[in-house]
Design a protein around this motif. Structure first.
Motif, PDB file in Angstrom:
ATOM      1  N   PRO A  74       0.813  -1.218   0.000  1.00 14.19           N
ATOM      2  CA  PRO A  74       0.000   0.000   0.000  1.00 14.19           C
ATOM      3  C   PRO A  74       0.845   1.265   0.000  1.00 14.19           C
ATOM      4  O   PRO A  74       1.826   1.368   0.730  1.00 14.19           O
ATOM      5  CB  PRO A  74      -0.812  -0.123   1.299  1.00 14.19           C
ATOM      6  N   ASP A  75       0.470   2.221  -0.846  1.00 13.38           N
ATOM      7  CA  ASP A  75       1.084   3.546  -0.883  1.00 13.38           C
ATOM      8  C   ASP A  75       0.025   4.518  -0.379  1.00 13.38           C
ATOM      9  O   ASP A  75      -0.818   4.993  -1.143  1.00 13.38           O
ATOM     10  CB  ASP A  75       1.533   3.884  -2.300  1.00 13.38           C
ATOM     11  N   LEU A  76       0.055   4.811   0.922  1.00 11.44           N
ATOM     12  CA  LEU A  76      -1.008   5.553   1.587  1.00 11.44           C
ATOM     13  C   LEU A  76      -0.436   6.722   2.380  1.00 11.44           C
ATOM     14  O   LEU A  76       0.668   6.620   2.935  1.00 11.44           O
ATOM     15  CB  LEU A  76      -1.772   4.623   2.558  1.00 11.44           C
ATOM     16  N   GLU A  77      -1.196   7.799   2.445  1.00 12.95           N
ATOM     17  CA  GLU A  77      -0.774   8.897   3.317  1.00 12.95           C
ATOM     18  C   GLU A  77      -0.916   8.472   4.766  1.00 12.95           C
ATOM     19  O   GLU A  77      -1.914   7.858   5.150  1.00 12.95           O
ATOM     20  CB  GLU A  77      -1.615  10.145   3.075  1.00 12.95           C
ATOM     21  N   ILE A  78       0.076   8.815   5.571  1.00 10.93           N
ATOM     22  CA  ILE A  78       0.038   8.564   7.009  1.00 10.93           C
ATOM     23  C   ILE A  78       0.215   9.897   7.722  1.00 10.93           C
ATOM     24  O   ILE A  78       1.050  10.721   7.316  1.00 10.93           O
ATOM     25  CB  ILE A  78       1.123   7.538   7.413  1.00 10.93           C
ATOM     26  N   ARG A  79      -0.590  10.114   8.764  1.00 14.86           N
ATOM     27  CA  ARG A  79      -0.607  11.430   9.407  1.00 14.86           C
ATOM     28  C   ARG A  79      -0.845  11.278  10.909  1.00 14.86           C
ATOM     29  O   ARG A  79      -1.594  10.405  11.347  1.00 14.86           O
ATOM     30  CB  ARG A  79      -1.720  12.279   8.791  1.00 14.86           C
ATOM     31  N   CYS A  80      -0.202  12.143  11.680  1.00 15.16           N
ATOM     32  CA  CYS A  80      -0.424  12.196  13.130  1.00 15.16           C
ATOM     33  C   CYS A  80      -0.756  13.626  13.525  1.00 15.16           C
ATOM     34  O   CYS A  80      -0.095  14.573  13.078  1.00 15.16           O
ATOM     35  CB  CYS A  80       0.825  11.729  13.876  1.00 15.16           C
ATOM     36  N   GLU A  81      -1.795  13.780  14.358  1.00 15.70           N
ATOM     37  CA  GLU A  81      -2.200  15.096  14.857  1.00 15.70           C
ATOM     38  C   GLU A  81      -2.259  15.064  16.376  1.00 15.70           C
ATOM     39  O   GLU A  81      -2.665  14.055  16.975  1.00 15.70           O
ATOM     40  CB  GLU A  81      -3.580  15.470  14.313  1.00 15.70           C
ATOM     41  N   VAL A  82      -1.872  16.162  16.998  1.00 21.10           N
ATOM     42  CA  VAL A  82      -2.030  16.353  18.436  1.00 21.10           C
ATOM     43  C   VAL A  82      -2.899  17.580  18.634  1.00 21.10           C
ATOM     44  O   VAL A  82      -2.535  18.683  18.221  1.00 21.10           O
ATOM     45  CB  VAL A  82      -0.674  16.524  19.152  1.00 21.10           C
ATOM     46  N   ASP A  83      -4.076  17.382  19.210  1.00 23.26           N
ATOM     47  CA  ASP A  83      -5.062  18.458  19.377  1.00 23.26           C
ATOM     48  C   ASP A  83      -5.309  19.201  18.065  1.00 23.26           C
ATOM     49  O   ASP A  83      -5.416  20.433  18.020  1.00 23.26           O
ATOM     50  CB  ASP A  83      -4.608  19.443  20.467  1.00 23.26           C
ATOM     51  N   GLY A  84      -5.374  18.437  16.978  1.00 20.02           N
ATOM     52  CA  GLY A  84      -5.697  18.999  15.679  1.00 20.02           C
ATOM     53  C   GLY A  84      -4.524  19.552  14.897  1.00 20.02           C
ATOM     54  O   GLY A  84      -4.669  19.886  13.713  1.00 20.02           O
ATOM     55  N   GLU A  85      -3.356  19.657  15.509  1.00 25.76           N
ATOM     56  CA  GLU A  85      -2.174  20.160  14.817  1.00 25.76           C
ATOM     57  C   GLU A  85      -1.430  18.990  14.176  1.00 25.76           C
ATOM     58  O   GLU A  85      -1.087  18.016  14.855  1.00 25.76           O
ATOM     59  CB  GLU A  85      -1.245  20.888  15.779  1.00 25.76           C
ATOM     60  N   VAL A  86      -1.157  19.106  12.884  1.00 24.05           N
ATOM     61  CA  VAL A  86      -0.461  18.027  12.173  1.00 24.05           C
ATOM     62  C   VAL A  86       1.007  18.010  12.591  1.00 24.05           C
ATOM     63  O   VAL A  86       1.723  19.000  12.436  1.00 24.05           O
ATOM     64  CB  VAL A  86      -0.584  18.197  10.649  1.00 24.05           C
ATOM     65  N   MET A  87       1.438  16.880  13.117  1.00 21.84           N
ATOM     66  CA  MET A  87       2.818  16.701  13.562  1.00 21.84           C
ATOM     67  C   MET A  87       3.626  15.834  12.592  1.00 21.84           C
ATOM     68  O   MET A  87       4.837  16.035  12.441  1.00 21.84           O
ATOM     69  CB  MET A  87       2.837  16.050  14.955  1.00 21.84           C
ATOM     70  N   GLN A  88       2.983  14.875  11.963  1.00 18.66           N
ATOM     71  CA  GLN A  88       3.647  13.990  11.013  1.00 18.66           C
ATOM     72  C   GLN A  88       2.773  13.843   9.779  1.00 18.66           C
ATOM     73  O   GLN A  88       1.556  13.739   9.889  1.00 18.66           O
ATOM     74  CB  GLN A  88       3.876  12.600  11.614  1.00 18.66           C
ATOM     75  N   ARG A  89       3.396  13.816   8.622  1.00 13.13           N
ATOM     76  CA  ARG A  89       2.689  13.532   7.379  1.00 13.13           C
ATOM     77  C   ARG A  89       3.692  12.933   6.399  1.00 13.13           C
ATOM     78  O   ARG A  89       4.738  13.515   6.128  1.00 13.13           O
ATOM     79  CB  ARG A  89       2.064  14.793   6.779  1.00 13.13           C
ATOM     80  N   SER A  90       3.376  11.752   5.884  1.00 13.56           N
ATOM     81  CA  SER A  90       4.260  11.092   4.948  1.00 13.56           C
ATOM     82  C   SER A  90       3.436  10.099   4.136  1.00 13.56           C
ATOM     83  O   SER A  90       2.201  10.153   4.147  1.00 13.56           O
ATOM     84  CB  SER A  90       5.400  10.379   5.699  1.00 13.56           C
ATOM     85  N   ARG A  91       4.121   9.208   3.430  1.00 11.34           N
ATOM     86  CA  ARG A  91       3.466   8.131   2.701  1.00 11.34           C
ATOM     87  C   ARG A  91       4.147   6.817   3.055  1.00 11.34           C
ATOM     88  O   ARG A  91       5.363   6.755   3.252  1.00 11.34           O
ATOM     89  CB  ARG A  91       3.528   8.362   1.183  1.00 11.34           C
ATOM     90  N   THR A  92       3.336   5.768   3.100  1.00 13.56           N
ATOM     91  CA  THR A  92       3.879   4.471   3.492  1.00 13.56           C
ATOM     92  C   THR A  92       4.852   3.922   2.457  1.00 13.56           C
ATOM     93  O   THR A  92       5.672   3.050   2.771  1.00 13.56           O
ATOM     94  CB  THR A  92       2.755   3.455   3.740  1.00 13.56           C
ATOM     95  N   SER A  93       4.799   4.421   1.235  1.00 16.00           N
ATOM     96  CA  SER A  93       5.744   3.998   0.204  1.00 16.00           C
ATOM     97  C   SER A  93       7.151   4.511   0.470  1.00 16.00           C
ATOM     98  O   SER A  93       8.108   4.090  -0.191  1.00 16.00           O
ATOM     99  CB  SER A  93       5.282   4.468  -1.171  1.00 16.00           C
ATOM    100  N   ASP A  94       7.312   5.416   1.440  1.00 17.55           N
ATOM    101  CA  ASP A  94       8.632   5.948   1.779  1.00 17.55           C
ATOM    102  C   ASP A  94       9.384   5.081   2.777  1.00 17.55           C
ATOM    103  O   ASP A  94      10.488   5.447   3.209  1.00 17.55           O
ATOM    104  CB  ASP A  94       8.501   7.368   2.344  1.00 17.55           C
ATOM    105  N   LEU A  95       8.815   3.938   3.166  1.00 18.42           N
ATOM    106  CA  LEU A  95       9.505   3.043   4.085  1.00 18.42           C
ATOM    107  C   LEU A  95      10.855   2.612   3.511  1.00 18.42           C
ATOM    108  O   LEU A  95      10.961   2.275   2.333  1.00 18.42           O
ATOM    109  CB  LEU A  95       8.660   1.800   4.344  1.00 18.42           C
ATOM    110  N   LEU A  96      11.878   2.601   4.352  1.00 19.18           N
ATOM    111  CA  LEU A  96      13.189   2.119   3.932  1.00 19.18           C
ATOM    112  C   LEU A  96      13.124   0.618   3.652  1.00 19.18           C
ATOM    113  O   LEU A  96      13.597   0.135   2.617  1.00 19.18           O
ATOM    114  CB  LEU A  96      14.222   2.422   5.032  1.00 19.18           C
ATOM    115  N   PHE A  97      12.549  -0.140   4.583  1.00 18.91           N
ATOM    116  CA  PHE A  97      12.285  -1.564   4.404  1.00 18.91           C
ATOM    117  C   PHE A  97      10.777  -1.739   4.317  1.00 18.91           C
ATOM    118  O   PHE A  97      10.054  -1.461   5.275  1.00 18.91           O
ATOM    119  CB  PHE A  97      12.853  -2.385   5.567  1.00 18.91           C
ATOM    120  N   GLY A  98      10.296  -2.176   3.156  1.00 18.42           N
ATOM    121  CA  GLY A  98       8.870  -2.325   2.944  1.00 18.42           C
ATOM    122  C   GLY A  98       8.337  -3.629   3.526  1.00 18.42           C
ATOM    123  O   GLY A  98       9.056  -4.419   4.141  1.00 18.42           O
TER     124      GLY A  98
END
Length: 251
Positions: free
Chosen positions: A163-187
């Motif tokens: 899967p090549d999917l957006e991954i995101r983390c928010e703390v109280d609505g503020e985006v702290m992390q945003r990437s894609r699962t296709s960017d994994l070094l080891f898939g």
């Protein structure tokens, strides 16, 4: 779910909708971790280039593995416990996958055939315990810190590909992390092949694939989770976990 996955191929029929209970309003359900009692929880560290850089680490030649115990798991909407022994609890949004077949010495080319499906997790980490030794485990398996869910999305949804999917983390609505699962070094293929050379993977085993850049510990100044904050972890197409952080109290 763990029992279903271990049911000699029966889970595929259930997933296809031929049998099994249906939950129309998943949002109203009180969800446990998607696999409540996995035989193993295996995690990868240092598996996105952005996270490796922010933590000042060298790029690994081989997957960096550690483990969790099932007591660390909570449901997709359960509270996350902030341990009383720490004031440096950090977020780590991650794609997780769950094994659907017994796997030992699996070739990379066929590794995805052994995956039942994918889900959302956050490898909430107690940083000072993680750093006490060179091994990560102490900072990674505090009780009631790791949401896993809300659902298991079967691997066929991705047409036999990773899967090549957006991954995101928010703390109280503020985006702290945003990437894609296709960017994994080891898939996912790499992980299944590597781990199955070390130990037999069984249906229901959960594997966390690592986190992208943007963790609180990599910021200047550093930022950590606090009592009452809401931690939201989203993986495109897989749903989200939404957990309130609650300070642990003396029993």
């Amino acid at each position: 779910m763990g029992a279903l996955l271990a049911s000699d191929g029966g889970w595929q029929r259930v997933a296809a909708g031929e049998e099994g209970e249906r939950h129309i309003d998943v949002g109203a359900a009180d969800l446990a971790p998607v696999v409540p009692h996995p035989n193993k929880i295996i995690c990868l560290g240092l598996n996105y280039a952005t996270h490796i850089k922010e933590m000042g680490r060298d790029t690994p030649r081989y997957p960096t593995l550690f483990a969790k115990y099932e007591g660390a798991l909570v449901g997709a909407r359960d509270p996350i416990t902030l341990p009383m022994v720490s004031d440096s609890v950090d977020w780590e949004a991650e794609l997780a996958f769950v094994m659907g077949r017994t796997a030992r010495h699996v070739p990379r080319e066929s590794a995805l055939d052994f995956v039942a499906g994918y889900t959302v997790t956050n490898d909430v980490t107690v940083r000072e315990y993680q750093r006490r030794t060179r091994e990560f485990l102490a900072g990674k398996t505090f009780e009631a810190t790791t949401p896993l869910g809300p659902e298991l999305v079967t691997a066929d949804e991705f047409g036999g590909a990773e899967p090549d999917l957006e991954i995101r983390c928010e703390v109280d609505g503020e985006v702290m992390q945003r990437s894609r699962t296709s960017d994994l070094l080891f898939g996912v293929r790499d992980i299944v092949a590597y781990v199955s050379a070390i130990i037999t993977l069984v249906p229901g085993d959960v594997i966390l694939t690592g986190t992208p850049g943007g963790v609180g510990d990599g910021r200047s100044p550093k930022v950590y989770l606090r009592h009452g904050q809401h931690l939201r972890t989203v993986v495109e197409g897989l749903g989200e976990t939404l957990n309130v952080c609650v300070a642990e109290r003396q029993a």
